[in-house]
Design a protein around this motif. Structure first.
Motif, short mmCIF file in Angstrom:
data_model
loop_
_atom_site.label_atom_id
_atom_site.label_comp_id
_atom_site.label_asym_id
_atom_site.label_seq_id
_atom_site.Cartn_x
_atom_site.Cartn_y
_atom_site.Cartn_z
N UNK A 126 0.72 -1.07 -0.17
CA UNK A 126 0.03 -0.07 0.11
C UNK A 126 0.82 1.30 -0.13
N UNK A 127 0.69 2.14 -1.10
CA UNK A 127 1.48 3.47 -1.03
C UNK A 127 0.77 4.31 -1.72
N UNK A 128 1.12 5.71 -1.57
CA UNK A 128 0.48 6.98 -2.36
C UNK A 128 1.72 7.62 -2.90
N UNK A 129 2.43 7.06 -3.92
CA UNK A 129 3.69 7.77 -4.55
C UNK A 129 3.39 9.32 -4.80
N UNK A 130 2.53 9.69 -5.12
CA UNK A 130 2.41 11.30 -5.43
C UNK A 130 2.73 11.85 -4.21
N UNK A 131 2.29 11.44 -2.92
CA UNK A 131 2.60 12.05 -1.38
C UNK A 131 3.75 12.40 -1.44
N UNK A 132 4.87 11.68 -2.22
CA UNK A 132 6.08 11.91 -1.86
C UNK A 132 6.56 13.52 -1.72
N UNK A 133 5.69 14.29 -2.96
CA UNK A 133 6.02 15.48 -3.04
C UNK A 133 5.24 16.64 -1.77
N UNK A 134 4.60 15.79 -0.97
CA UNK A 134 4.09 16.81 0.22
C UNK A 134 4.30 16.09 1.55
N UNK A 135 5.73 15.32 1.44
CA UNK A 135 5.96 14.89 3.05
C UNK A 135 6.72 16.18 3.64
N UNK A 136 6.84 15.92 5.15
CA UNK A 136 7.52 16.89 5.91
C UNK A 136 6.95 18.41 5.76
N UNK A 137 5.46 18.51 5.49
CA UNK A 137 4.96 19.65 5.71
C UNK A 137 4.64 20.15 6.95
N UNK A 138 5.52 20.93 7.69
CA UNK A 138 5.15 21.51 9.15
C UNK A 138 3.60 21.80 9.35
N UNK A 139 2.76 22.29 8.56
CA UNK A 139 1.41 22.67 8.71
C UNK A 139 0.35 21.53 9.19
N UNK B 231 4.37 0.82 3.30
CA UNK B 231 4.85 1.97 4.05
C UNK B 231 3.79 3.07 3.85
N UNK B 232 2.58 2.85 3.23
CA UNK B 232 1.57 3.94 3.07
C UNK B 232 1.95 5.28 2.18
N UNK B 233 1.52 6.46 2.20
CA UNK B 233 1.95 7.54 1.15
C UNK B 233 3.07 8.15 2.03
N UNK B 234 3.75 8.74 1.42
CA UNK B 234 4.94 9.29 2.01
C UNK B 234 4.46 10.60 2.81
N UNK B 235 3.64 11.36 2.67
CA UNK B 235 3.11 12.42 3.22
C UNK B 235 2.60 12.00 4.96
N UNK B 236 2.38 10.69 4.95
CA UNK B 236 2.00 10.14 6.41
C UNK B 236 3.06 9.26 7.13
#
Length: 451
Positions: free
Chosen positions: A63-76, A319-324
């Motif tokens: 399980x992954x959301x590859x597009x979320x790689x570009x919204x990881x480590x967002x402080x908000x 890993x799930x999505x990189x944003x989480x």
């Protein structure tokens, strides 16, 4: 015919039916498959000296959301739970385009490969109104470039805010558009043959973002076309409350009512199943993708993995999505899973080796494959190699089966081989220029996050 010999391997952790660990033996790879495991030597086109190395089956990400790689480590969003987190990120994800999908896929799958993952399943479900028709095609192009075994999904959202769902209306699609594109992608890319590098799954996003008719029709089409079904389920208490309020059913009860139980179905997360629901999953052979790091970061809870394994639920690691998460490192996930269940379940927790089996053989079962997940003759030549002659692994050689969970390995592996081809060597990706991809990726991230 091409051949590769990995000779004099210190330890080969086969994850076969006998849980064998082979010492000082050889692996002969012929084209895409393992031809021989044992003490004999053979001439080969290429030879790797495995002295001092541990070799493991390639990890399988379910399980992954590859597009979320570009919204990881967002402080908000770092202190939010799932529903608020999604609402905040939907505003950014409106800006997805084909180039972002391609490069985020290269980055996410490239990172997976560097940490020993050889098969990636991705759940893409965000399709803005404009310029999103070829998103999944771009993912397959990225997977081909890297040389990773790839299971894509045609994800979807059909219930927007105006219909009581969570996503904004401009990120949902009609059922007809979703189903038409699902059929197109299956016909174009799905390869059910042995050693297949490309498969397609139908994957409406979640009970709070899709309509009942989409779930029902997706199940019918998937079974007609012979592909699998996937969605998020039982991830949070908010989801449970939503289903009880809007549908008058618990999440699993709802999925059962629309034909979503069976050995061709698996759910992501599966945290808030009751014990009886876990037993129903086992009886119906319905699978679960366990996402321990994402579940911890979003404060979603801890899945009942000991009970799932005890009852025989098909279980994979993810890993799930990189944003989480915020990375695509299945080796880190393996250790996190081992440790969280030790904390929660003590002596009833699965061993480190059992979690390795979840990440390999278990993932193969969840994806419906019997040609990957272990190192055996006639299985696909998917594996990774770790040189144990380094100071951070001194003394770690006593139990090769457990090392990845107990000690852990927190750097890129030395070799990753997929379908008989070396795709990572000395910790670096072989088929792309990592520096160039990273430079372009960072520029795209800036445009996406700060338009």
């Amino acid at each position: 015919m091409s051949t590769l010999l990995i000779k004099n391997v210190d330890k080969i952790v086969t994850v076969d039916s006998e849980d064998r660990v082979l010492s000082n033996q050889n692996i002969l790879i012929e084209d895409e498959k393992i031809k021989y495991l044992g003490p004999d030597y053979f001439d080969a086109d290429e030879v790797i000296d495995g002295s001092g190395y541990f070799v493991y089956p390639g990890l399988i990400n379910t399980h992954h959301h590859l597009y979320q790689t570009f919204t990881r480590n967002l402080p908000q969003v770092q202190s939010m739970e799932l529903f608020d987190w999604l609402v905040a990120l939907y505003e950014i994800w409106r800006g997805l385009n084909p180039e972002i999908i391609y490069y985020s896929s290269l980055v996410g799958m490239g990172e997976l490969l560097k940490y020993g993952c050889t098969t990636c399943f991705d759940h893409h479900y965000v399709f803005p109104k404009e310029n999103s028709d070829n998103f999944i095609d771009m993912q397959f192009e990225a997977a081909d470039k890297l040389g990773i075994r790839f299971h894509a999904s045609r994800g979807s959202m059909s219930r927007g805010k105006s219909d009581g769902g969570l996503p904004p209306n401009d990120l949902v699609q009609t059922v007809d558009k979703i189903l038409d594109d699902s059929i197109r992608l299956v016909k174009k890319y799905h390869d059910p043959s042995k050693y297949s590098m490309r498969q397609v799954v139908l994957a409406p996003c979640s009970p709070f973002s899709v309509t009942t008719d989409l779930l029902e029709e997706s199940a019918k089409i998937a079974r007609k076309l012979g592909v699998r079904l996937h969605t998020h389920l039982a991830e949070t208490k908010d989801e449970e409350a939503y289903c009880l309020e809007k549908l008058n059913m618990r999440p699993l009860e709802y999925m059962e009512s629309v034909g979503w139980l069976g050995e061709d179905v698996w759910f992501a997360h599966g945290i808030h199943f009751t014990d009886d629901e876990v037993r129903k999953l086992a009886r119906t052979k319905t699978g679960v993708a366990h996402c321990p790091v994402s579940n911890q970061k979003l404060a979603s809870g801890v899945a009942k993995v000991p009970l799932m394994l005890q009852e025989g639920v098909p279980l994979g690691l993810a890993v799930d999505g990189s944003a989480s998460n915020d990375c695509s490192n299945l080796l880190a996930e393996l250790r996190a899973s081992y440790l969280i269940h030790r904390l929660i379940s003590s002596s009833q927790a699965p061993s480190a080796y059992e979690i390795l089996k979840v990440a390999t053989k278990g993932g193969a079962m969840v994806l419906g494959r019997d040609d990957i997940g272990s190192l055996e003759v006639d299985k696909a030549a998917d594996l990774f190699m770790i040189n144990t002659k380094r100071i951070e692994l001194a003394g770690a050689h006593l139990d090769p089966k457990s090392m990845l969970g107990t000690v852990g390995f927190n750097r890129p592996v030395d070799f990753t081989i997929v379908n008989g081809k070396i795709v990572v060597k000395d910790g670096q990706l072989c088929n792309i220029d990592e520096y160039e991809v990273t430079e372009r990726a960072n520029k795209l991230v800036e445009k996406l996050v700060n338009p």
